[in-house]
Design an enzyme around this catalytic site. Sequence first.
Site, PDB file in Angstrom:
ATOM      1  CB  SER A  66      -5.213  -5.599   2.913  1.00 41.96           C
ATOM      2  OG  SER A  66      -3.755  -5.131   2.855  1.00 41.96           O
ATOM      3  CG  ASP A  67      -5.005  -5.836   9.401  1.00 46.20           C
ATOM      4  OD1 ASP A  67      -3.663  -5.271   9.586  1.00 46.20           O
ATOM      5  OD2 ASP A  67      -5.107  -6.494  10.272  1.00 46.20           O
ATOM      6  CD1 TRP A  68       2.103  -6.005   7.410  1.00 48.50           C
ATOM      7  CD2 TRP A  68       2.039  -4.189   8.015  1.00 48.50           C
ATOM      8  NE1 TRP A  68       3.002  -5.199   7.224  1.00 48.50           N
ATOM      9  CE2 TRP A  68       3.749  -4.087   7.149  1.00 48.50           C
ATOM     10  CE3 TRP A  68       1.629  -2.742   8.006  1.00 48.50           C
ATOM     11  CZ2 TRP A  68       4.898  -3.363   7.764  1.00 48.50           C
ATOM     12  CZ3 TRP A  68       2.969  -1.441   8.134  1.00 48.50           C
ATOM     13  CH2 TRP A  68       4.507  -1.824   7.783  1.00 48.50           C
ATOM     14  N   GLY A  69      -0.053  -7.085   5.574  1.00 49.20           N
ATOM     15  CA  GLY A  69       0.221  -8.794   3.997  1.00 49.20           C
ATOM     16  C   GLY A  69      -1.151  -9.438   4.566  1.00 49.20           C
ATOM     17  CB  SER A  70      -4.319  -9.271   5.163  1.00 47.34           C
ATOM     18  OG  SER A  70      -4.933  -8.526   4.294  1.00 47.34           O
TER      19      SER A  70
END
Length: 760
Positions: free
Chosen positions: A293-297
């Site tokens: 995932s992207d950061w917090g996505s």
Amino acid sequence: MNINKIIALAVTSLLAVGAGAAPKKKAPKVRKSIASATVGLPVEQRVDSLIKLMTLDEKIGQLVQYTGTGYNPDRAGAIKAGKVGSLLNEIDPETVNKLQYEAVENSRLGIPLVFARDVIHGFKTIFPIPLGQAASWNPDVVREGSRVSADEASSAGIRWTFSPMVDIARDARWGRIAEGYGEDPYLTSVMGVAAVEGYQGDDLTRTNTMAACVKHFAGYGFAEGGRDYNTTWINDGLLYDVVLPPFKAGADAGAATFMCSFNDIDGIPSSGNRRLLRDILRDQWGWDGLMVSDWGSMNQMIPHGFAKDAKDAALLGALAGVDMDMENHLYDNELKALVESGQVTMEDIDAMVRNVLRLKFRLGLFENPYVDLKTANRFYTPANLDAARRAAEESAILLKNNGILPVAADGRKILVTGPMADAQHDQNGTWCFDMEKAHTVTPLTSLREIFGNNVIYEPGLTFSRDTSAEGISRAVAAAEKADVIICFVGEEAVLSGEAHSRADISLPGAQSDMLRQLKATGKPVVTVVMTGRPMTIADEVALTDATLYNFHPGTMGGPAIANLLTGKVNPSGKLPVSMAKMVGQMPLYYARKATGRPHNEANEVLINDIPLEAAQTSTGCDSYYIDAGDRPAFPFGFGLSYTNFSYGSPTLSSDRMTADGSITVTCPVTNTGKREGAEVVQLYVRDLVGSRARPVRELKGFEKATLAPGETRDVTFTLPASALAFYTINNRTEVEPGDFNLWVSPDAASGTPVTFSVTE
């Protein structure tokens, strides 16, 4: 800092490795874990044997990635319990080894961690931003920059980088345009593959390599209005023809990991988009790497309005195909209950864990988990600095030259001015977490080495947003003593990159006013731009005598620019993006559709030429802006040289080919000037009639050819029919028979076409 001092410092640092300045400790020995006992077996067999021994908690632990907090009891305890799969942002090799020791020696199964970091265009030695590297039109520049980045970062323990970004970006307002390779899917594919090859090398188990991460999957660059994290509207034709090809190229090149994007497509955020992450990437393309995932996505699917709560977001991410949770804290908190309730099966979990373990085996972490402290921190070597300089030289684009360049060291007084002339921090650009500005060589430093006391320095404006009238007055006064003015303008590093979109992409602050006042002195003015995006500077280019455009050039930008300005190096960069006249033209790109009423430039009537009370139809009824026309200030592929090149008419091996055939295209190119130079020869095609309307031009090949004065070379391309495939009305990618135009030209707006046909 003097360039000789920089190199001396680099040499001193290398010598210090054996003299006590770098750690002398040996890395710990690797215990004979269950996993390491399977050495020599096929990777899939090793993965399967390990999964069979893992508890559910240990499996979930492999799926989580946390940001670094150093070595502390809480983090060490979590690692020993098998609750951490990867760590971000730990860059001290001794700390990396201590944390790795807990995983390898003190956890039940001895599964190593993988340490990751955003290493985007350099770790310590900073190369031009990716958009600048694309301006070189030389994949070797990208490949070497990525190799250097991998070598430097891995020496600190980083074995996974979140690069390359292959998002197509056609709106310069979007700050992250700096991080990619421009507007074209073919150029981006070539450069993205080169980056993957540079990071990973030909053997990912070598400890000086890093796993590449192709991002952001997919469509992030099409954020509405160029506003970061915004929604996108991407139909399947755009998805398959423009957005996905660079990702497919990265997957085919063996990229070890992918990252999903923040945006939604048709209302479905990428973190929960099963069609993207499973159906296309894994089932259609056969890719078997790790999706992070992207950061917090994944958490952000909640404000998207796609997930109800954290549990729902974890479920959607897991079922869509997100293997590793980057700082969402969803898998660690929610996944076990989802398995126990039957909403996520153990088969789902095992598939995710398999992708994580496969990466660790492919990286050779079970055999070599530790940083070798005897060779740690391999930074700023003379070879690395030289590679960064050459990259910056090849990435610079000469937009205009009225004959003032190159500037000879012949005793003339040179005024060096502008906020970017001595900006050690800002010339490195976005995504430079580990840059040390003391190692950055600025243009001022390098020009002083060349011109000595003939350099007059008055910054005028001290940073790009500065509006100091007093500072401008000092620069104008200093210009009276100079024979030539070199004004360095642009953007600070913080004005581009993630979360730094701009609605106005002109020069910030009072830089334009400063240029006007300097030009009013009557002295010749050379403008050097250092920026993170294509800017709306048509008026400034018209105002001054020469313009050298640099996308933030990195550590060695100073020597590179000085070499270019003085003619030691001949500019050869070309635009990887179209440059607009004004921001209202955004999004702007060369591969547009013609529309039913294409613009006839010969009949163009612009706003200041419209008579009073003119009839509604007096300006014509076709597709253009009455205040900007329909063309960019500078087209995609454009760039000048200190020499000139002429193109002959391209010849084809045949004027027709079958849908599974190819033709050879040959074009003579001549250096008609008096200097050696490199020209980027570009191949474009247009499908004249398709089941879906096709772009007016599409790039299908390029070659950077270095020619001696007077030399003519036949530049040859092989054009396969498969390169003409597109997403047809049949909702599949295929080659349609028909007639085509073909250009071999120096940019996307010039050249005379020849024709060919594709038959059944």
